[in-house]
Enzyme design. Structure first.
Site, PDB file in Angstrom:
ATOM      1  CE  LYS A 134      -0.296  -0.111   5.063  1.00 48.48           C
ATOM      2  NZ  LYS A 134      -1.136  -0.485   6.226  1.00 48.48           N
ATOM      3  NE  ARG A 137      -6.386   0.890  11.600  1.00 48.17           N
ATOM      4  CZ  ARG A 137      -5.211   0.523  11.081  1.00 48.17           C
ATOM      5  NH1 ARG A 137      -4.168   1.319  11.184  1.00 48.17           N
ATOM      6  NH2 ARG A 137      -5.070  -0.647  10.484  1.00 48.17           N
ATOM      7  CE1 TYR A 182      12.075  32.577   3.959  1.00 51.13           C
ATOM      8  CE2 TYR A 182      12.147  30.178   3.794  1.00 51.13           C
ATOM      9  CZ  TYR A 182      11.917  31.419   3.215  1.00 51.13           C
ATOM     10  OH  TYR A 182      11.541  31.499   1.907  1.00 51.13           O
ATOM     11  CG  MET A 226       8.328  24.172  -0.425  1.00 50.23           C
ATOM     12  SD  MET A 226       7.161  25.157  -1.371  1.00 50.23           S
ATOM     13  CE  MET A 226       6.144  25.843  -0.078  1.00 50.23           C
TER      14      MET A 226
HETATM   15  C1  LIG Z   1      -0.412  -1.595   6.787  1.00 52.22           C
HETATM   16  C2  LIG Z   1      -1.046  -2.848   7.230  1.00 52.22           C
HETATM   17  C3  LIG Z   1      -0.274  -4.002   7.408  1.00 52.22           C
HETATM   18  C4  LIG Z   1       1.230  -4.005   7.332  1.00 52.22           C
HETATM   19  O1  LIG Z   1       1.708  -3.547   8.561  1.00 52.22           O
HETATM   20  P1  LIG Z   1       3.276  -3.380   8.833  1.00 52.22           P
HETATM   21  O2  LIG Z   1       3.401  -3.113  10.273  1.00 52.22           O
HETATM   22  O3  LIG Z   1       3.684  -2.219   7.991  1.00 52.22           O
HETATM   23  O4  LIG Z   1       3.903  -4.639   8.395  1.00 52.22           O
HETATM   24  C5  LIG Z   1      -0.935  -5.176   7.725  1.00 52.22           C
HETATM   25  N1  LIG Z   1      -2.267  -5.205   7.862  1.00 52.22           N
HETATM   26  C6  LIG Z   1      -3.041  -4.113   7.722  1.00 52.22           C
HETATM   27  C7  LIG Z   1      -4.501  -4.210   7.909  1.00 52.22           C
HETATM   28  C8  LIG Z   1      -2.451  -2.894   7.410  1.00 52.22           C
HETATM   29  O5  LIG Z   1      -3.219  -1.815   7.277  1.00 52.22           O
END
Ligand SMILES: *Cc1c(COP(=O)(O)O)cnc(C)c1O
Length: 376
Positions: free
Chosen positions: A47, A142, A270, A318
């Site tokens: 992801k 979550r 800055y 930036m």
């Molecule tokens: C991002 C994610 C993972 C991977 O987690 P890591 O700690 O980065 O290995 C696994 N399961 C879910 C549901 C995630 O959102």
């Protein structure tokens, strides 16, 4: 006699454009390390563009090293992996605008569903059976279906299966506290996972692929492994439990754009927040917070030039940072390493996270779009 000044121009090609290089061999080594820690199937989670390292690059390296599944949040990310030729099973578990059931079925993309509303929608939209993983909230609040709603989710799933709209192939949870490297912290989640799985089996589904652990659980607690572990951070060299040394999988380089000697008392950047106590040389490096350099940095923060570590002075702008190179004046075009896996004078992503008061994940996912990408 008048001297004829021949303008000397550094050709642009002498400047190394800011570049983030992904190191597939490091990803492969990390997958091998995870495989040594578990006998479960390994899912490579790519992801957020492979945690900033390039989803396709990371996915290919991970699959070549033995990962058997890929994981992403959205169906569109999964489709991009299919289009790049990746044919292993792919799971998508978060579709903020709703999962495209037709596309998922057509491209053999599994969908994790964590609420009754979401599952009803999927059943309504599906034309061909969609492969579904039921996502239980194992204690994080979550995402995932609340324990109290699990039975209703199973009823909807049974009706959907009977109507030929879905096939339940997996059960998923997520560990809230695996980075504590303390099996006791995971015990409640493991128990919920078993109970959730058993209810799905009693509802007549199976065989099921059960998966709960991410990188930290995979590396530290075998009781969390079930049938598959989902590895994201670990692929790119991050162990959230900080118990296992993994290989950094990227290198962020740039070059000196300008350098000059300055007298003691010079205020840099800055706000003039840094006043140099002595005469020194400064090097300007053309990356700033728009490129992912955190603006909040401790005084320890630095970069590598010529095999030495030099501090960043003054505020991060930036587009640029200023480095105090002391006695040395590095000419325009000199290579600068912001982070990399080498160690020694080269900072790691873990160093950057410490300097910025964050976790390495935010460093690697925060590199900006104008930084060129390459593959080692
Ligand atoms: C991002 C994610 C993972 C991977 O987690 P890591 O700690 O980065 O290995 C696994 N399961 C879910 C549901 C995630 O959102």
């Amino acid at each position: 006699m008048t001297a004829v000044l021949t303008p000397t121009r550094t050709p642009l090609s002498a400047l190394v454009a800011p570049t983030l290089q992904t190191i597939p061999e490091a990803v492969a080594a990390n997958v091998r390390q995870v495989r040594a820690a578990t006998s479960s199937t390994v899912m490579a989670v790519v992801k957020a563009d492979g945690y900033g390292h390039g989803a396709v690059t990371v996915a290919r390296a991970a699959v070549d090293a033995g990962a058997e599944w890929l994981g992403v949040t959205e169906v569109a990310e999964a489709v991009a992996l299919r289009e790049a030729g990746l044919s292993v099973p792919i799971l998508s578990w978060l579709n903020p605008a709703g999962a495209d059931a037709v596309r998922a079925a057509a491209q053999r993309i599994d969908i994790a569903v964590g609420s009754v509303e979401e599952l009803r929608q999927l059943v309504a939209d599906a034309e061909e059976p969609v492969r579904v993983h039921l996502h239980l909230d194992t204690g994080m609040a979550r995402g995932g279906c609340a324990v109290d709603d699990w039975a209703e989710l199973l009823r909807v799933a049974r009706r959907g299966a009977a109507a030929g709209r879905l096939e339940v192939v997996g059960v998923m949870g997520h560990l809230p506290r695996a980075d504590e490297a303390d099996p006791a912290a995971n015990a409640a989640a493991v128990l919920r996972m078993r109970q959730g799985r058993d209810a799905v089996l009693r509802a007549g589904f199976g065989p099921l692929l059960v998966h709960l652990a991410a990188t930290a659980g995979a590396l530290t607690d075998p009781s969390t492994h079930f049938g598959m572990v989902r590895i994201g951070a670990g692929l790119v060299g991050i162990d959230p439990s900080e118990t296992v040394a993994l290989a950094g999988a990227s290198r962020f380089t740039a070059s000196v754009v300008h350098s000059a000697g300055v007298p003691a008392g010079t205020a840099v950047g800055y706000g003039g927040t840094c006043v140099l106590p002595r005469a020194t040389h400064l090097g300007l490096v053309g990356v700033g917070y728009a490129d992912g350099i955190p603006r909040q940095l401790s005084a320890e923060a630095g970069v590598e030039i010529g095999g030495r570590r030099y501090p960043i002075v003054g505020r991060v702008s930036m587009d640029q940072i200023v480095v105090d190179t002391g006695e040395e004046r590095y000419p325009r075009g000199t290579a600068v390493t912001l982070f990399g896996p080498e160690g020694g004078a080269v900072p790691s992503i873990q160093d950057w996270a410490r300097w910025a008061g964050t976790i390495p994940h935010t460093i690697v996912t925060g590199i900006g779009p104008r930084v060129q990408r390459s593959i080692a």
